[in-house]
Scaffold this motif. Structure first.
Motif, short mmCIF file in Angstrom:
data_model
loop_
_atom_site.label_atom_id
_atom_site.label_comp_id
_atom_site.label_asym_id
_atom_site.label_seq_id
_atom_site.Cartn_x
_atom_site.Cartn_y
_atom_site.Cartn_z
N LEU A 178 0.86 -1.18 0.00
CA LEU A 178 0.00 0.00 0.00
C LEU A 178 0.90 1.24 0.00
CD1 LEU A 178 -2.59 -1.26 2.64
CD2 LEU A 178 -2.82 -1.28 0.15
N THR A 179 0.82 2.00 -1.06
CA THR A 179 1.67 3.17 -1.22
C THR A 179 0.98 4.43 -0.71
OG1 THR A 179 0.83 3.72 -3.41
CG2 THR A 179 2.63 2.11 -3.31
N HIS A 180 1.72 5.51 -0.65
CA HIS A 180 1.11 6.80 -0.30
C HIS A 180 0.03 7.17 -1.32
CE1 HIS A 180 3.80 8.34 2.97
NE2 HIS A 180 4.58 7.39 2.49
N ARG A 181 0.30 6.90 -2.58
CA ARG A 181 -0.69 7.19 -3.62
C ARG A 181 -1.97 6.39 -3.36
NH1 ARG A 181 0.05 9.18 -8.65
NH2 ARG A 181 2.30 8.71 -8.59
N ASN A 182 -1.84 5.12 -3.03
CA ASN A 182 -2.99 4.28 -2.71
C ASN A 182 -3.79 4.86 -1.55
OD1 ASN A 182 -1.01 1.26 -3.14
ND2 ASN A 182 -2.15 2.40 -4.69
N SER A 369 -9.85 -1.58 -11.00
CA SER A 369 -8.67 -0.77 -11.31
C SER A 369 -8.87 0.61 -10.72
CB SER A 369 -8.48 -0.69 -12.83
OG SER A 369 -7.42 0.19 -13.16
N GLY A 370 -7.77 1.25 -10.34
CA GLY A 370 -7.84 2.60 -9.79
C GLY A 370 -6.61 2.88 -8.95
N ASP A 371 -6.43 4.15 -8.58
CA ASP A 371 -5.23 4.55 -7.84
C ASP A 371 -5.17 4.00 -6.43
OD1 ASP A 371 -4.07 5.88 -9.91
OD2 ASP A 371 -4.61 7.90 -9.24
N SER A 372 -6.30 3.52 -5.89
CA SER A 372 -6.26 2.95 -4.54
C SER A 372 -5.86 1.49 -4.55
CB SER A 372 -7.62 3.11 -3.85
OG SER A 372 -8.59 2.29 -4.48
N MET A 373 -5.74 0.89 -5.75
CA MET A 373 -5.42 -0.54 -5.83
C MET A 373 -3.94 -0.79 -5.54
SD MET A 373 -8.41 -1.52 -6.57
CE MET A 373 -7.98 -3.24 -6.68
N SER A 374 -3.68 -1.78 -4.71
CA SER A 374 -2.30 -2.18 -4.40
C SER A 374 -1.57 -2.59 -5.67
CB SER A 374 -2.32 -3.36 -3.42
OG SER A 374 -1.06 -3.99 -3.37
N PRO A 375 -0.30 -2.21 -5.81
CA PRO A 375 0.47 -2.66 -6.98
C PRO A 375 0.89 -4.12 -6.91
CG PRO A 375 1.85 -1.33 -5.54
CD PRO A 375 0.46 -1.27 -4.97
N GLY A 376 0.68 -4.79 -5.77
CA GLY A 376 1.03 -6.19 -5.70
C GLY A 376 1.26 -6.64 -4.27
N TYR A 377 1.68 -7.90 -4.13
CA TYR A 377 1.96 -8.47 -2.82
C TYR A 377 3.47 -8.38 -2.54
CZ TYR A 377 -2.74 -10.32 -3.30
OH TYR A 377 -4.09 -10.44 -3.48
N TYR A 378 3.78 -8.04 -1.31
CA TYR A 378 5.17 -7.83 -0.92
C TYR A 378 5.99 -9.11 -1.11
CZ TYR A 378 9.08 -6.25 1.97
OH TYR A 378 10.33 -5.89 2.43
N ARG A 379 7.05 -9.00 -1.91
CA ARG A 379 7.98 -10.10 -2.14
C ARG A 379 7.29 -11.37 -2.63
NH1 ARG A 379 11.97 -9.63 3.18
NH2 ARG A 379 13.23 -7.89 2.41
N MET A 380 6.22 -11.22 -3.40
CA MET A 380 5.49 -12.38 -3.92
C MET A 380 5.15 -12.13 -5.38
SD MET A 380 3.00 -13.32 -0.67
CE MET A 380 2.59 -14.96 -1.23
N GLU A 381 6.13 -12.23 -6.23
CA GLU A 381 5.94 -11.91 -7.65
C GLU A 381 4.94 -12.84 -8.32
OE1 GLU A 381 9.65 -11.71 -9.69
OE2 GLU A 381 10.48 -10.14 -8.40
#
Length: 517
Positions: A178-182, A369-381
């Motif tokens: 979860l980023t600041h943008r999210n 889809s949207g800016d609140s969506m997580s870019p992915g799971y931590y260390r789980m490609e």
């Protein structure tokens, strides 16, 4: 905009206004919170933690949680709120994956933490707070000794702010990035949907280890100089008292909690007129509960659909679309999750990735889809890749869309029961069983069956004093469902396993019944 900008800006424009109120405890203004979280952030970096390192927190709801969110935002250290209701093995497994360099432990939970802390090898610094504790480091002492200047850390909107633990319904939770943008996008989403007055008051009822640093932790009310009132835990008898005392304008509570509040003796005697917007997720509202809630609380409830990966954003059933009287289609809308948030794109797609028709019958998986969506799971490609299709996050939730655009969840892909080669949505069966006047709660799961692969099994909590039998409930279902959808067996229990967000933990029910037979 960064999460840290919220506290800095509010210190400038609402400096003497209350930011955090702990009933029976400390109250901090925005100016005090800004200064204190500068020191908090500097204390962490003074221990050797740096941007990108992880720090976990193990605590019940408390004022320090809000400070933790802003201190991590200012320092660039990634926060990892930890579910205190998990078993020691689950906690140590999750944190061994996250690898925090430090763990903050509330004094009340110090002995509990000792059961799993030795297994988290990365955590070289254990920091106790909020009372007497056995740890060498004390948060209050660290804050008092830390420099007061603004932390000199360069942070970008796409830097990781928190790790949001998934619900863990399919094993050890994954950490959603979860980023600041999210975070900012999520709060803007909520602010666009909810009436959020300047200097309003949010009452924190949901555990702060959910949606860390996002809507559940930093309500959009705070973006307008409001305050958050943080009791230790949700108490349905205390809820109306707090609303009346603090003139609460907004809160987040699940439908089961609403039902508990409106069922309290004497709740009608409290002044709840300050309430403006209540976010409520986890399950649809039963008609009678919503009617009662409207009479007592007002027409201020916003049922939502969301998850950790979306920062709790997704869809919302707005008050103008909630009909307790009207046509059959209007009443049916209460079982829907409404329509997408203003900053969310949403599709329901078939197995080929094509949009399903809006006929209220054809089911598909929800993609968002949207800016609140997580870019992915931590260390789980690999897990990240499985959950994405281009810009779209594949939720794993199955839904239909009707001709008016209302989205109704029919099941989780992993909760769908396949009996005799036919897909049965457990939620559909549960909704029928829940209509029986003697059913308090229920969960429908698939159990192994030699002939059909899976058989439909209902686990039911009866209302107090009920003598409802298995045959009676199966016959009730048979009159309302196709033969292959009715339960083949019913089990009456004294209670169902419930998560802190009010969801029935079907994983536990399935595991117990698979182990038993």
């Amino acid at each position: 905009m960064l999460v840290s900008d919220i506290v800095r800006r509010n210190a400038q424009f609402f400096g003497d206004k209350h930011a955090v109120v702990v009933p029976g405890g400390a109250t901090r203004t925005w100016a005090e919170l800004d200064a204190r979280t500068d020191r908090f952030a500097n204390a962490l970096t003074g221990l050797g933690l740096a941007k990108g390192d992880r720090i976990a927190i193990f605590a019940p709801n408390c004022g320090e949680y809000v400070e933790f969110f802003f201190a991590t935002a200012k320092s660039g250290i990634i926060g990892a709120a930890t579910n205190i209701r998990l078993a020691p093995y689950e906690i140590s497994s999750y944190l061994s994956y996250v690898e925090p360099s430090a763990v903050l432990v509330h004094a009340e939970l110090a002995e509990t933490a000792r059961a799993w802390l030795p297994d988290v090898k990365s955590a070289k610094r254990i920091i106790g707070f909020a009372g007497d504790h056995p740890f060498d480091l004390d948060l209050e002492q660290l804050i008092e000794a830390a420099p007061a200047e603004t932390p000199a850390v360069a942070i970008d909107e796409d830097d990781i702010y928190q790790l949001g633990a998934t619900s863990g319904t399919t094993g050890i939770p994954k950490g959603a990035i979860l980023t600041h943008r999210n975070a900012i996008a999520a709060m803007l989403n909520w602010a666009a949907e909810l009436p959020t007055p300047e200097c309003g008051t949010a009452l924190q009822c949901i555990p702060l280890f959910f949606n860390p640093g996002g809507p559940a932790g930093l309500h959009p009310v705070l973006m307008k100089g409001g305050r958050t009132v943080v009791p230790r835990a949700f108490d349905p008898a205390e809820f109306p008292c707090l609303v009346q005392e603090y003139k609460v304008t907004n809160t987040i509570i699940v439908p089961t909690m609403v039902q508990m509040v409106v069922s309290q003796p004497g709740v009608e005697d409290y002044d709840l007129s300050s309430l403006r917007g209540i976010i409520s997720g986890g399950s649809p509202y039963v008609l009678d509960v919503l009617k009662q809630a409207r009479q007592i609380i007002g027409n201020v409830i916003y049922p939502l659909y969301g998850m950790a990966e979306s920062y709790s954003c997704g869809a919302v059933l707005r008050p103008e679309n909630q009909f307790t009287e009207g046509t059959e289609q209007q009443i049916r809308q209460l079982s829907s999750v409404g329509k997408p948030y203003v900053l969310i794109k949403l599709r329901v797609v078939d197995p080929l990735g094509e949009d399903v028709p809006h006929d209220g019958k054809t089911s598909g998986e929800i993609w968002m889809s949207g800016d609140s969506m997580s870019p992915g799971y931590y260390r789980m490609e690999e897990e990240t890749a499985k959950s994405r299709e281009g810009e779209w996050f594949k939720t794993g939730d199955v839904a239909v869309i009707d001709s008016e655009g209302f989205i109704t969840i029919v099941d989780r892909l992993k909760d769908m029961i396949i009996t005799g080669g036919i897909n049965v949505f457990s939620v559909e069966v549960e909704r029928v069983l829940q209509d029986h006047p003697d059913v308090e709660q229920c969960a429908v799961i698939g159990v192994p069956h030699e002939q059909w692969g899976e058989a439909i099994h209902a686990v039911v909590l009866r209302r107090t004093g009920s003598a409802l039998t298995e045959d009676e409930l199966i016959e009730f279902a048979a009159q309302r469902l196709s033969g292959y959808k009715k339960p083949r067996s019913v089990e009456f229990v004294d209670g169902l396993p419930i998560s802190a967000t009010g969801k029935i933990l079907k994983k536990e029910l399935r595991a117990e019944r698979t182990a038993g037979g």
